[in-house]
Design a protein around this motif. Structure first.
Motif, PDB file in Angstrom:
ATOM      1  N   ILE A   8     -13.432   2.666   1.477  1.00  0.00           N
ATOM      2  CA  ILE A   8     -11.996   2.573   1.244  1.00  0.00           C
ATOM      3  C   ILE A   8     -11.531   3.833   0.498  1.00  0.00           C
ATOM      4  N   PRO A   9     -10.469   4.492   0.979  1.00  0.00           N
ATOM      5  CA  PRO A   9      -9.982   5.699   0.279  1.00  0.00           C
ATOM      6  C   PRO A   9      -9.628   5.382  -1.176  1.00  0.00           C
ATOM      7  N   ALA A  10      -9.856   6.368  -2.047  1.00  0.00           N
ATOM      8  CA  ALA A  10      -9.656   6.167  -3.489  1.00  0.00           C
ATOM      9  C   ALA A  10      -8.225   5.722  -3.807  1.00  0.00           C
ATOM     10  N   GLN A  11      -7.216   6.290  -3.102  1.00  0.00           N
ATOM     11  CA  GLN A  11      -5.827   5.929  -3.396  1.00  0.00           C
ATOM     12  C   GLN A  11      -5.566   4.451  -3.072  1.00  0.00           C
ATOM     13  N   ILE A  12      -6.207   3.979  -2.009  1.00  0.00           N
ATOM     14  CA  ILE A  12      -6.033   2.583  -1.611  1.00  0.00           C
ATOM     15  C   ILE A  12      -6.754   1.674  -2.612  1.00  0.00           C
ATOM     16  N   ARG A  13      -7.985   2.047  -2.930  1.00  0.00           N
ATOM     17  CA  ARG A  13      -8.757   1.225  -3.863  1.00  0.00           C
ATOM     18  C   ARG A  13      -8.030   1.108  -5.213  1.00  0.00           C
ATOM     19  N   GLY A  14      -7.506   2.237  -5.675  1.00  0.00           N
ATOM     20  CA  GLY A  14      -6.771   2.217  -6.943  1.00  0.00           C
ATOM     21  C   GLY A  14      -5.578   1.274  -6.889  1.00  0.00           C
ATOM     22  N   LEU A  52       0.830  -1.215   0.000  1.00  0.00           N
ATOM     23  CA  LEU A  52       0.000   0.000   0.000  1.00  0.00           C
ATOM     24  C   LEU A  52       0.863   1.263   0.000  1.00  0.00           C
ATOM     25  N   ALA A  53       1.944   1.245   0.762  1.00  0.00           N
ATOM     26  CA  ALA A  53       2.819   2.416   0.810  1.00  0.00           C
ATOM     27  C   ALA A  53       3.432   2.692  -0.562  1.00  0.00           C
ATOM     28  N   ARG A  54       3.815   1.620  -1.237  1.00  0.00           N
ATOM     29  CA  ARG A  54       4.505   1.775  -2.525  1.00  0.00           C
ATOM     30  C   ARG A  54       3.530   2.126  -3.643  1.00  0.00           C
ATOM     31  N   GLU A  55       2.364   1.467  -3.664  1.00  0.00           N
ATOM     32  CA  GLU A  55       1.467   1.605  -4.805  1.00  0.00           C
ATOM     33  C   GLU A  55       0.442   2.727  -4.670  1.00  0.00           C
ATOM     34  N   SER A  56       0.160   3.141  -3.450  1.00  0.00           N
ATOM     35  CA  SER A  56      -0.874   4.172  -3.294  1.00  0.00           C
ATOM     36  C   SER A  56      -0.319   5.567  -3.550  1.00  0.00           C
ATOM     37  N   GLY A  57       0.981   5.717  -3.442  1.00  0.00           N
ATOM     38  CA  GLY A  57       1.588   7.031  -3.666  1.00  0.00           C
ATOM     39  C   GLY A  57       1.352   8.020  -2.533  1.00  0.00           C
ATOM     40  N   VAL A  58       0.810   7.547  -1.420  1.00  0.00           N
ATOM     41  CA  VAL A  58       0.590   8.435  -0.277  1.00  0.00           C
ATOM     42  C   VAL A  58       1.142   7.783   0.994  1.00  0.00           C
TER      43      VAL A  58
END
Lengths: 152, 152, 152, 152
Positions: free
Chosen positions: A138-144, A48-54
């Protein structure tokens, strides 16, 4: 546990690696069962840290662990490192169910064919700004980020 | 702590690498001080397992930790991995004092120039077959392996 | 280590207790050296939480660990619990040096006479609201709480 | 998770207690999910050590963890201690399924009415003297000890 249930390398959508530690090993020379969960939640959180960008720790909605489990098929060997395969079993509205396969490294540095263990990890998103901690989408960044882990 | 005391990459004789875990991080977002010792004793034990050519857990003489410490200069960042530099400060008759430097990985995958932390780890060899556990000379396989880590 | 250096029960000013865990024990049946540091920093943090009357995690100045060490005199036995004696070796302007003695419980539930291990734990207070984290004076609530631990 | 599923104090047959540690707490101030499993397997192993009358680590048949899981209902508060309720869900020929409830301590030092979390822990007995580790009947000392935990 039926052999048919044992997950294989092709079941997973993304990979990470983790090194084992001397302190992971118990009096029988086995990696302690609780230590597998350190590998499992790191696989999820690093993805999640790597792929969410946040920085997921700073989002108003945080994933709390509602349930987690692990089935152990074969021991992993200390010293050494393990390959961690990750996939999403279910992507809901406010919860995500991950599967994390723990594999010994094969000679060619790829994961072995069959998992040594598999964790099942359930994250529920809650509003961390509200002390009652109601569940939230689920936050959009996580879902993406996790969309790519849905394997069916 | 004077800046002069902070160890640098060239102080170490052998290297290993370890991945950090979500569970390493405390409420302040720092790697918990106790977790550094899991990295430190793994660096020593992995080195011995690899270089001694024997399963050190099966030797009649085992290394017990008489004293250990760590100085923290700068935080290491989770998620990520760290480089572990190892050297021997003193190779005695029945005891070995190791130094283990914990370095963030630099952009080129080498360790950064300066250590983020340094552990000092004292192993004393004792006869594990005698309940009184008297100290004994360092086993020849261990002495042979660590000789290359003596840096002066 | 000279026997004279081994701390005794009367050296400590306050006491706490901690239970040991199966996962604390390594392949030799000993409590792993890193696990002692989980007991040591808990002893310090629980004392501060109880005696300062504030949630120390919410103060603008936080204690970061600059250095920590432990000397091991004798093993502690799992399963069981240990008594943790605490005292302050030095109360500075922005730093505190604690000593934490780890004692087996004697038959009468008091700590045994002699420590099985002793940790030395150095907290430096820094401004957690400033990314450069400059050192700052020890907060008044903390100083008030630890004053009673200064032994001499 | 339906409220009806949440276990209560009366569901358990024996009790233990464990202290929490600073290092158990993650960046959100919660006890890390992996750390619950250190409490769960300690509850099982301490019960067996105490009630079987033998050093279970020295028996030729050892219990290996085949599967373990935990459902989290509510957070437990650090600093503090937790009460651990234990019962046996199923006592088989070579395997035992335990349930371990994790309860905050109520004001009167009894466990709170409702569990904060519940672990499910599956031990399979194997012959530790045979490298193939075939499953074997539960040793008589273990079976005798856990009989009292069968709750139905």
């Amino acid at each position: 546990m039926a052999a048919a249930e044992r997950p294989t390398r092709s079941d997973y959508a993304a990979w990470d690696e983790a090194t084992l530690r001397w302190a992971d090993v118990d009096v029988y020379g086995h990696v302690n069962n609780a230590r597998y969960f350190e590998l499992i939640d790191t696989a999820v959180n690093v993805f999640l840290a790597r792929e969410s960008g946040v920085d997921i720790r700073r989002l108003p909605a945080i994933g709390v662990v509602a349930e987690v489990g692990c089935r152990y098929f074969r021991e992993v060997e200390y010293p050494g490192s393990v390959k961690l395969g990750i996939r999403v079993e279910r992507l809901g509205n406010s919860s995500i169910i991950y599967r994390v396969g723990i594999f010994p490294a094969a000679d060619d540095e790829r994961p072995a064919d069959e998992a040594a263990a598999e964790g099942r990890f359930v994250h529920v998103y809650v509003d961390n700004t509200d002390p009652a901690r109601p569940s939230v989408p689920i936050p959009a960044q996580i879902r993406g980020a996790v969309q790519q882990l849905v394997t069916r």
